[in-house]
Design an enzyme around this catalytic site. Structure first.
Site, mmCIF file in Angstrom:
data_model
loop_
_atom_site.group_PDB
_atom_site.id
_atom_site.type_symbol
_atom_site.label_atom_id
_atom_site.label_comp_id
_atom_site.label_asym_id
_atom_site.label_seq_id
_atom_site.Cartn_x
_atom_site.Cartn_y
_atom_site.Cartn_z
ATOM 1 N N LYS A 1 29.312 2.818 -9.472
ATOM 2 C CA LYS A 1 28.392 3.661 -10.398
ATOM 3 C C LYS A 1 26.563 3.986 -9.424
ATOM 4 C CE LYS A 1 27.555 3.226 -14.428
ATOM 5 N NZ LYS A 1 27.665 2.309 -14.792
ATOM 6 N N ARG B 1 25.099 5.662 -23.969
ATOM 7 C CA ARG B 1 25.510 4.298 -23.497
ATOM 8 C C ARG B 1 26.856 4.377 -24.696
ATOM 9 N NH1 ARG B 1 24.965 0.127 -20.240
ATOM 10 N NH2 ARG B 1 22.889 0.061 -19.845
ATOM 11 N N ARG C 1 31.496 -11.638 -7.109
ATOM 12 C CA ARG C 1 30.109 -11.886 -6.137
ATOM 13 C C ARG C 1 29.915 -13.348 -6.351
ATOM 14 N NH1 ARG C 1 27.369 -7.654 -10.521
ATOM 15 N NH2 ARG C 1 28.249 -5.127 -10.202
ATOM 16 N N ARG D 1 27.015 -16.238 -10.713
ATOM 17 C CA ARG D 1 26.413 -16.614 -12.015
ATOM 18 C C ARG D 1 27.508 -16.282 -12.701
ATOM 19 N NH1 ARG D 1 22.531 -11.472 -12.355
ATOM 20 N NH2 ARG D 1 25.077 -11.298 -12.166
ATOM 21 N N ARG E 1 32.437 -8.262 -20.993
ATOM 22 C CA ARG E 1 31.575 -7.280 -20.398
ATOM 23 C C ARG E 1 32.404 -5.787 -20.366
ATOM 24 N NH1 ARG E 1 28.675 -8.978 -15.336
ATOM 25 N NH2 ARG E 1 28.124 -6.524 -15.002
#
Ligand code: ZN
Length: 207
Positions: free
Chosen positions: A15, A86, A120, A153, A164
């Site tokens: 996005k 959301r 990541r 992370r 998530r």
């Protein structure tokens, strides 16, 4: 011509990247909830200022976020909205305050999202970002910029990523369904390179 574009998609669907490219292509404002809140920290609402919640370490409540987003959209001469709504209440609120020209959903499978998000890596020293597959450093585990150690992370571990994504699906599926029922939803296959996905989006918007 100014356009009002809403971009929906899970974390990792691309996005942010696509919003920036769209904003550039059509000369639109890129509106995100986070940026809008930071830019209007001291705006008085019925419920208090965003700052009062942020400084208390609390989530800024929906009614405050709604007012801030409304102001940001009113100030923009055409926008790409990213990160809002959301949930279904916010989607219904959005219908009341603005007219959307295109609602785009970047569709990426859960497995692909997990691959993207768990790959990541960030430099422990300078904060530079990498991805083991899409943007690898020259030497595995070592920052190209400063030689620091690359770490994953806590947010990017598989367990956290799946949590998530579940939160996203629970809250945002009703939003997607809402726009689908209105006949406004443009579904774009987001499993391609950023340039390919961008071409698909602009084709859909212009045709
Ligand atoms: Zn570094």
């Amino acid at each position: 011509m100014s356009r009002n574009i809403l971009l929906l998609g899970a974390p990792g669907a691309g996005k942010g990247t696509q919003s920036k490219k769209l904003a550039e292509e059509y000369d639109l404002e890129h509106v995100t909830t986070g940026d809008a809140l930071r830019a209007n920290k001291d705006m008085e609402t019925e419920y208090g200022t965003p700052r009062s919640f942020m400084e208390a370490g609390e989530l800024v409540p929906d009614p405050v976020v709604n007012e801030i987003v409304k102001v940001a959209l009113e100030e923009a001469d055409g926008y790409v909205l990213d990160g809002y709504p959301r949930n279904l209440d916010q989607a219904e609120y959005l219908d009341e305050i603005t007219d959307l020209d295109a609602v785009i959903y970047l569709d990426v499978s859960e497995e692909e999202l997990v691959d993207r998000l768990t790959g990541r890596r960030v430099c422990d020293e300078c904060g530079a970002n990498y991805h083991v597959e899409f943007q690898p450093p020259e030497e595995a585990g070592v920052c190209d910029e400063c030689g620091g150690e690359l770490i994953q992370r806590e947010d990017d571990t598989e367990e956290t990523v799946r949590e998530r994504l579940q939160v996203f699906y629970d809250n945002t599926e009703p939003v997607i369904e809402h726009f689908r029922e209105q006949g406004d939803l443009i579904e774009i296959d987001g499993e391609a390179t950023p340039d390919e996905v961008f071409d698909r989006i602009t084709d859909a918007i212009e045709n």
